[in-house]
Design an enzyme around this catalytic site. Structure first.
Site: not given
Length: 547
Positions: A520, A524
């Protein structure tokens, strides 16, 4: 020269296979590596190729027959002549010395490599004249196996032996196995004691006909075995006192696991052929809570027993293997370094299933290996990665490194750990090339034949926990990659389909769950969603040529 074709061993816990189909008839010409017959085992269906080019001279078992591994099932002739089984058959599991032939008692300097696929006991019991003996040799349990260790003798000198009754246990670097007797008779000589490592095709014991007198054993035996034995009487039934009841339908590996965990195998249901307890059976039993484990089944009522004292759990300290230690360190580092996020998509695989069912036989005839689902998934992933290269990138300090190629890692589960061989520059390969690479790398990974440059350097990994029956898994990223795709189990489910007129209809479809794990810091949720949507669309609307 005739060449024996045997029932191969298709896995460590597989001890027999069923011949489902003969692809050639007696008298047909056969090319080297051309599929000869199909088999089915507890774990795999497979086509068995011919080891030589020649003529199928003899078929020994019909379709539907279940045969022990390393048993001769057919004979090939190089010159087209019918095999003369009485004169020209070369038995590897047992050899009968002639009147002037001496019986060797020590390994030859170099291992003998036979044309047969692997060494094995003979199919039929040899004819033994009174006073003569049939030699039992160390079998070859694979092409790259040239020695085996005798871990246990299941019979003593002088004991009567039935045909196909387990005679001794061996261990190699790939398999533990029980070796059956090729004939009914008496064990008249043991040449090597337990714990001895012996080259393949070396004589380890001699069998005689009922009434034969045991001979003095060789100098390599233990003192207990070299003691004089009385002449056996032929009438009594086979002595199975040395084989525990729970061990008669299980492998040495299974019994070793049971002993380590103090498990009575009488309590473990067997799912193998004829109720044999497989490695998966014992591991599945151990994974259950004690209260849910099935009780032992017995045909005889047993008297009530007083409650047994509670046994403490074993606390053995077993050092990690080198591979296990490396995996542990890398997984811990990945979890501690990367903020993992996961997204799961359910994909309708019906189109792929129907295409594979229709094309699997022609594909295998053209290319020589089976068409699986993995190449479809790999190609769809590679094409989606080209559209969304951020999932094929790596984080290097405060910069993003976009890789010029998709080096696709394919996680392969091994008995001793996990390995990720790599298909390099997979974006430049067509479907057949990727399928062939997956087949080749996975096979050589399991047989320990990968080259060092074929492991490591992947930029995106596929892992397949669904092969063990799970819906999906939450994978840990293989650093320095930024994403990994876990493949769930393929199964049929009722699905609501809406037609062009807006009507809902219930249909049975083949569906599969896919879980994308991603870094992450770099990727995204929107990026992961776009990638998975593209990947899903490619599988559900497949239009890439597969030939």
């Amino acid at each position: 020269m005739p060449t024996d074709v045997i029932m191969p061993q298709m896995g460590e816990s597989i001890f027999e296979g069923t011949i489902t189909k003969w692809l050639k008839k007696a008298g047909d010409p056969v090319a080297k590596d051309e599929p000869l017959f199909e088999i089915s085992t507890d774990k795999v269906d497979a086509e068995i190729p011919s080891p030589i080019a020649g003529v199928l001279a003899e078929i020994k078992f019909p379709e539907g027959a279940t045969v022990q591994v390393n048993t001769v099932v057919a004979v090939l002739s190089e010159n087209g002549a019918q095999a003369d089984t009485a004169k020209s058959k070369k038995s590897i599991g047992a050899r009968q010395p002639g009147p002037t032939q001496s019986v060797p008692s020590a390994p030859s300097p170099t291992p003998q490599v036979h044309q047969a696929v692997a060494a094995q006991p003979p199919l039929a019991p040899p004819q033994v004249a009174p006073g003569s003996g049939v030699e039992i040799v160390m079998p070859q349990m694979g092409e790259s196996i040239f020695e085996g260790t005798i871990t246990k003798w299941l019979k003593n000198v002088g004991d009567p032996v039935q045909k196909d009754e387990p005679l001794f246990e061996i261990s190699t670097d790939k398999v533990d196995a029980e070796i059956p007797s090729p004939m009914e008779g008496v064990l008249i000589e043991i040449k090597f004691e337990e714990g001895t490592t012996v080259q393949v095709n070396t004589v380890v014991a001699v069998l005689g006909s009922a009434g034969s007198t045991p001979t003095t054993t060789s100098q390599t035996q233990s003192p207990a075995q070299s003691a004089p034995q009385p002449t056996p009487q032929p009438a009594p039934p086979p002595d199975t006192s040395r084989i525990p009841q729970e061990g008669r339908r299980s492998s040495p590996l299974v019994r070793r696991i049971a002993k380590e965990h103090q498990v009575d195998l009488a309590h473990v249901p067997g799912t193998g052929s004829s109720g044999r307890i497989t490695k998966d059976d014992i591991l599945g039993y151990l994974s259950q809570p004690a209260a849910q484990r099935p009780a032992a089944q017995s045909s005889r009522p047993t008297p009530p027993q007083p409650p047994a004292p509670v046994q403490p759990l074993t606390s053995d300290l077993v050092p990690m293997t080198k591979m296990r230690a490396i995996i542990a360190a890398r997984m811990a580092e990945s979890v501690h370094t990367i903020p993992h996020a996961h997204t799961v998509y359910k994909i309708d695989m019906t189109r792929i299933v129907r295409l594979r069912d229709r094309e699997r036989a022609p594909f295998e005839q053209r290319h020589g290996f089976k068409l699986t689902y993995m190449p479809f998934i790999a190609v769809a992933a590679v094409e989606a990665l080209q559209r969304f290269p951020i999932l094929n990138a790596s984080l290097v300090e405060n910069s993003i490194q976009y890789h010029g190629n998709v080096h696709l890692g394919i996680a392969v589960a091994l008995e001793w750990g996990l390995i990720v061989p790599v298909i390099r520059a997979s974006e430049s390969r067509d479907f057949v090339s990727i399928a062939r690479a997956i087949h080749d790398l996975a096979g050589r990974a399991r047989s320990k034949k990968l080259m060092p440059d074929e492991v490591g350097g992947s930029t995106f990994t596929l892992t397949n926990p669904g092969v063990f029956g799970g819906e999906y898994g939450l994978p840990i990223i293989n650093q320095p990659e930024s994403a990994i795709l876990a493949i769930g189990g393929l199964r049929k489910e009722p699905v609501v389909l809406t037609d062009d007129e807006g009507n809902d209809n219930l249909a049975i479809r083949s569906v599969q769950y896919f879980c994308l794990g991603f870094d992450h810091r770099l990727i995204d949720g929107a990026d992961s969603g776009k990638f998975m949507t593209d990947f899903k669309s490619r599988l559900e609307n497949w239009n890439t040529p597969i030939s």
